[in-house]
Design an enzyme around this catalytic site. Structure first.
Site, PDB file in Angstrom:
ATOM      1  N   GLN A   1      73.439  59.106 -29.234  1.00  0.00           N
ATOM      2  CA  GLN A   1      74.030  59.958 -28.208  1.00  0.00           C
ATOM      3  C   GLN A   1      75.551  59.825 -28.141  1.00  0.00           C
ATOM      4  O   GLN A   1      76.227  60.684 -27.572  1.00  0.00           O
ATOM      5  CB  GLN A   1      73.426  59.637 -26.840  1.00  0.00           C
ATOM      6  CG  GLN A   1      71.948  59.911 -26.709  1.00  0.00           C
ATOM      7  CD  GLN A   1      71.601  61.385 -26.857  1.00  0.00           C
ATOM      8  OE1 GLN A   1      72.411  62.264 -26.574  1.00  0.00           O
ATOM      9  NE2 GLN A   1      70.386  61.675 -27.309  1.00  0.00           N
TER      10      GLN A   1
ATOM     11  N   CYS B   1      61.324  60.135 -24.125  1.00  0.00           N
ATOM     12  CA  CYS B   1      61.107  58.960 -24.993  1.00  0.00           C
ATOM     13  C   CYS B   1      61.727  57.716 -24.388  1.00  0.00           C
ATOM     14  O   CYS B   1      62.332  56.891 -25.097  1.00  0.00           O
ATOM     15  CB  CYS B   1      61.660  59.209 -26.395  1.00  0.00           C
ATOM     16  SG  CYS B   1      60.803  60.516 -27.282  1.00  0.00           S
TER      17      CYS B   1
ATOM     18  N   HIS C   1      65.859  53.998 -25.541  1.00  0.00           N
ATOM     19  CA  HIS C   1      64.954  54.992 -26.115  1.00  0.00           C
ATOM     20  C   HIS C   1      63.813  54.250 -26.807  1.00  0.00           C
ATOM     21  O   HIS C   1      63.977  53.118 -27.268  1.00  0.00           O
ATOM     22  CB  HIS C   1      65.756  55.827 -27.119  1.00  0.00           C
ATOM     23  CG  HIS C   1      65.057  57.009 -27.687  1.00  0.00           C
ATOM     24  ND1 HIS C   1      64.117  56.911 -28.690  1.00  0.00           N
ATOM     25  CD2 HIS C   1      65.179  58.332 -27.420  1.00  0.00           C
ATOM     26  CE1 HIS C   1      63.694  58.125 -29.015  1.00  0.00           C
ATOM     27  NE2 HIS C   1      64.310  59.007 -28.262  1.00  0.00           N
TER      28      HIS C   1
ATOM     29  N   ASP D   1      72.604  51.536 -31.048  1.00  0.00           N
ATOM     30  CA  ASP D   1      72.015  52.862 -31.189  1.00  0.00           C
ATOM     31  C   ASP D   1      73.075  53.864 -30.739  1.00  0.00           C
ATOM     32  O   ASP D   1      73.344  54.017 -29.553  1.00  0.00           O
ATOM     33  CB  ASP D   1      70.755  52.953 -30.319  1.00  0.00           C
ATOM     34  CG  ASP D   1      70.183  54.361 -30.217  1.00  0.00           C
ATOM     35  OD1 ASP D   1      70.822  55.325 -30.692  1.00  0.00           O
ATOM     36  OD2 ASP D   1      69.099  54.510 -29.615  1.00  0.00           O
TER      37      ASP D   1
ATOM     38  N   LYS E   1      72.114  65.198 -33.839  1.00  0.00           N
ATOM     39  CA  LYS E   1      72.723  65.085 -32.514  1.00  0.00           C
ATOM     40  C   LYS E   1      74.189  65.493 -32.538  1.00  0.00           C
ATOM     41  O   LYS E   1      74.769  65.776 -31.490  1.00  0.00           O
ATOM     42  CB  LYS E   1      72.634  63.637 -32.002  1.00  0.00           C
ATOM     43  CG  LYS E   1      71.246  63.026 -32.001  1.00  0.00           C
ATOM     44  CD  LYS E   1      70.362  63.580 -30.931  1.00  0.00           C
ATOM     45  CE  LYS E   1      69.072  62.764 -30.844  1.00  0.00           C
ATOM     46  NZ  LYS E   1      68.130  63.311 -29.853  1.00  0.00           N
TER      47      LYS E   1
END
Length: 421
Positions: free
Chosen positions: A218, A379, A138, A215, A241
């Site tokens: 998600q 993104c 991302h 990261d 999220k």
């Protein structure tokens, strides 16, 4: 049990065994109609919907506890501080971090990555060094490292992926060397749904002395997380999220790393004392939490963690995988449709293109059928370029997604193709 913890117990519901139709009733927004059609929400990778428990917890805070934290000695401030710090402990348990002090509240994953880049990165990354990322990242896990490299004279390296959207581990291993000062990698791709083998990646990086930032934006709503088992040095997540509010997230950092990092921003609560001659900084995590925090956001995040904790994690994972498999089979029947991202290990993200039809047109027509999907580059423009695309349509699943949502998507795509026939 504290008064605050006791007051939250009625907000926590358990769904055992996993019953998606009952669970959907916990999300008020799903009951509405769009253009006269039942809402079919397939954009959870962009932001998840919020259960009533999260909405109630945030309303209750404003109604009963609203006050600034860490600064007051009055009753409301003490209650607000207790609730705020209880969420930090909940995040610690959610990630299985060793210490609550390893959890820094941030606005979301984006701020967490920037925080590490501008603190740890500024101290440890210099001219001639390298920062390693992957081709599926991302923008939030690309741009901060580009900025750091521009500032320091370091080089940004990119590990490739194959056509299925899987990281090429042999190439990643080849790129890790003595110049690698940090590896930043997504746990789950927001475009491909690919689940990366973080534990193996961390082992490769640590063998060369390179720390790893993950990261987890998600991953947090879908996977059971254990930062100690993963072995990573930093882990970032976003509340919105994972069925919580926007504007709140968390950064996990190993305590010894956080203690050695300089402050990110200056202001209230990140100090021990201030004079015109010298400022003494607070200990982590407060050193990185300048200013009045998003208190109600933290309360909402805590309620979201309680909500997820009330689900049978194994049953939830099995349900989401079943809906994903059903969706993949259904989309395979659509003429001219190509799925982007077919990794063997993936979660419910379905990016696709339709021959001769722009993704924005797909999204617009589906919207009139009450179906919410995402269209664009998500993104992740470098990833789009990897596949020779400007954009895709993306349907993404949440805990409330069911086979009826996929049936509606399939019927909607048939209407899209009728329009362009």
């Amino acid at each position: 049990m504290s008064e605050r913890e006791s007051s939250l117990q009625p907000l926590v519901q358990r769904f055992e065994p996993y019953q998606v139709e009952r669970l959907r009733q916990a999300f008020p927004i799903l009951a509405q109609r769009i253009y006269g059609k039942p809402l079919v929400y397939l954009d959870s990778a962009a932001t998840s919907q919020k259960p009533q428990a999260v909405i109630d917890a945030m309303s209750r805070f404003f109604l009963e506890e609203n006050a600034n934290v860490h600064r007051g000695v009055h009753y409301l401030s003490l209650r607000a501080t207790e609730a705020y710090e209880q969420t930090r402990a909940k995040v610690q348990r959610f990630l299985n971090a060793a210490h609550a002090e390893e959890i820094v509240f941030v606005r979301g994953t984006t701020e967490a990555v920037n925080l590490v880049a501008q603190t740890y990165g500024k101290v440890h990354v210099h001219a001639g060094d390298e920062v390693l990322i992957s081709a599926m990242e991302h923008h939030s896990n690309i741009v901060p490292w580009q900025m750091l490299c521009e500032q320091s004279g370091a080089r940004l390296r990119v590990a490739p992926i194959d056509d299925a959207g899987e990281l090429q581990l042999d190439e990643l291993e080849r790129l890790i060397g003595p110049r690698t000062k940090l590896l930043a990698i997504s746990h789950v791709s927001n475009v491909l749904g690919t689940v990366n083998p973080i534990q193996s990646i961390v082992e490769l990086a640590h063998a060369q002395g390179a720390p790893v930032l993950v990261d987890g934006a998600q991953a947090a709503p879908h996977l059971q997380l254990d930062v100690r088992a993963l072995g990573c040095d930093f882990y970032a997540l976003s509340g919105h999220k994972m069925y919580g509010p926007t504007g709140i997230g968390a950064l996990y950092g190993r305590r010894e790393l956080l203690e050695a990092m300089p402050p990110y921003q200056g202001g209230g609560d990140m100090i021990l004392s201030v004079s015109f001659d010298k400022t003494l900084y607070n200990k982590p995590p407060y050193r990185f939490e300048a200013g009045t925090p998003n208190m109600v956001g933290a309360i909402g995040l805590g309620a979201a963690i309680d909500f997820l904790g009330g689900l049978d994690a194994d049953a939830l994972a099995a349900h989401e995988q079943a809906v994903l498999a059903y969706a993949q089979e259904a989309l395979a029947t659509v003429p001219g449709l190509r799925l982007i991202g077919t990794a063997r290990d993936k979660i419910g993200v379905l990016s696709f293109v339709l021959d001769g039809i722009h993704p924005h047109d797909i999204g617009t027509i589906l919207d009139r059928e009450g179906i919410a999907i995402r269209t664009g580059h998500h993104c992740a423009q470098p990833l789009m370029q990897r596949y020779g695309l400007a954009a895709t349509a993306r349907a993404s699943l949440g805990c409330y997604s069911n086979e009826q949502d996929i049936d509606a998507l399939l019927a909607g795509l048939a209407k899209v193709q009728e329009v362009f026939r």
